[in-house]
Design a protein around this motif. Structure first.
Motif: not given
Ligand SMILES: [Ca+2]
Ligand SMILES: [Ca+2]
Ligand SMILES: [Ca+2]
Ligand SMILES: [Ca+2]
Length: 349
Positions: A252-260, A266-268
């Motif tokens: 999934p492209t909604a990710e930070v540093d490869g982490f969805p 911490d990401v919402f």
């Protein structure tokens, strides 16, 4: 050999013309794995036995109800109604043969002209009787995995009485649902993580450690945003367009540093609102069991000898990987809405 109606008029002892040895047929063709083939619009189900004696049983069927199938190896996909076909005439008949040599089935039963050898030395053909075909799903044992998500039916709330678990209430029971929590991440991809990831007692990935495995948890990271809203709808649409590869791919492209984001508490943000749902089609396995009721075979040499049983389980035909369409309640509603809109447009035109 069960339920013998009448004494067997046939002694099962045959004298081979060639060498004078006595050949005793075992008539060992009950409960066979039948091989299906099709020739001249007829379905032929056959089994051979080459132990001690060379014998074959073949059931030839020509019935419209068997035609409406996806491929020639399927008799019927109707699991709700049994088919009964009268064995009469040339079209629907059961044939038992004894040969003077080893018999390989396919060449004999599925080609227009049978080979010259082995030679048929005895032939019996049905006089009446009924072929009863009972077809059922063959993927509903507790150990089987009908939706191929890696979790056996027994662990997915399969109930032999039909009261199946449907965790997300989308109308598809868990044992047939490729996305049990309706978060658009297929169960197969969210049930396991890396070795260092937290798991439930059963060993399934549990990212937020709330005791609910990710595959049943609509908010995997417990950040208050449903997983389905933490996935870019473009990713879901791509999975749908790639026609049921069952995986959101690539990552999934909604990710930070490869982490969805849906696994990162911490990401919402962003928070995607959409009601897209993955394609839920799967493939399934079926078994057709063939019973011959009022089994009656007549020897074709004019002697009038016959073989009878009131019931004879001839065998079974198994088929696998048959496409099985499924729609969630939501997808069905969307479909109906579209149909209604089309109708309204037609009326306006
Ligand atoms: Ca399963
Ligand atoms: Ca479901
Ligand atoms: Ca899921
Ligand atoms: Ca979340």
């Amino acid at each position: 050999m069960k339920k013998i109606l009448a004494a067997l008029f046939f002694s099962f002892a045959l004298f081979s013309c060639d060498d004078g040895d006595i050949t005793v047929t075992s008539f060992d063709l009950e409960n066979s794995d039948l091989t299906p083939c099709e020739i001249d619009d007829k379905k032929v189900l056959w089994a051979v036995n080459n132990e001690d004696v060379y014998e074959s049983m073949s059931l030839e069927l020509d019935d419209n109800r068997l035609r409406d199938t996806l491929s020639q190896t399927i008799l019927t996909l109707d699991v709700s109604e049994d088919l009964e076909i009268n064995l009469s005439g040339e079209d629907n008949r059961l044939v038992y043969r004894i040969y003077d040599g080893e018999i390989t089935g396919g060449e004999y039963f599925c080609k227009g002209v049978p080979p010259g050898s082995p030679r048929v030395i005895e032939e019996y053909v049905s006089a009446g009787g009924v072929a009863k075909i009972t077809t059922r799903f063959n993927d509903i044992t507790l150990e089987a995995d009908a939706d191929a998500d890696g979790i056996p039916n027994g662990e997915e709330g399969y109930d032999p009485d039909g009261d199946h678990l449907d965790t997300d209430g989308d109308g598809i029971p868990d044992y047939l649902d490729i996305d049990d929590d309706n978060d658009n991440v297929p169960t197969a991809t969210e049930k396991n993580g890396s070795p260092e990831d937290p798991t439930t007692e059963e060993g399934y990935l549990d990212t937020d450690e709330d005791g609910i495995p990710d595959y049943l948890d609509p908010d995997d990271d417990n950040d208050g945003i449903l997983t389905r809203h933490e996935i870019d709808p473009d990713d879901v649409q791509r999975a749908i367009d790639e026609n049921n590869d069952d995986f959101l791919s690539p990552i999934p492209t909604a990710e930070v540093d490869g982490f969805p984001n849906y696994l990162n508490k911490d990401v919402f943000d962003p928070n995607f609102e959409h009601d897209l749902q993955l394609d839920h089609h799967i493939t399934r396995s079926y078994r057709s069991t063939i019973e011959i009721k009022n089994f009656n075979l007549i020897r074709q040499d004019g002697s009038g000898e016959d073989i009878r049983f009131d019931s004879y389980i001839l065998g079974r035909v198994d088929v696998t990987r048959i496409p099985f369409q499924q729609f969630t309640n939501q997808q069905q509603e969307n479909e109906e809405d579209e149909d209604n809109e089309d109708e309204e447009t037609d009326i306006e035109d």
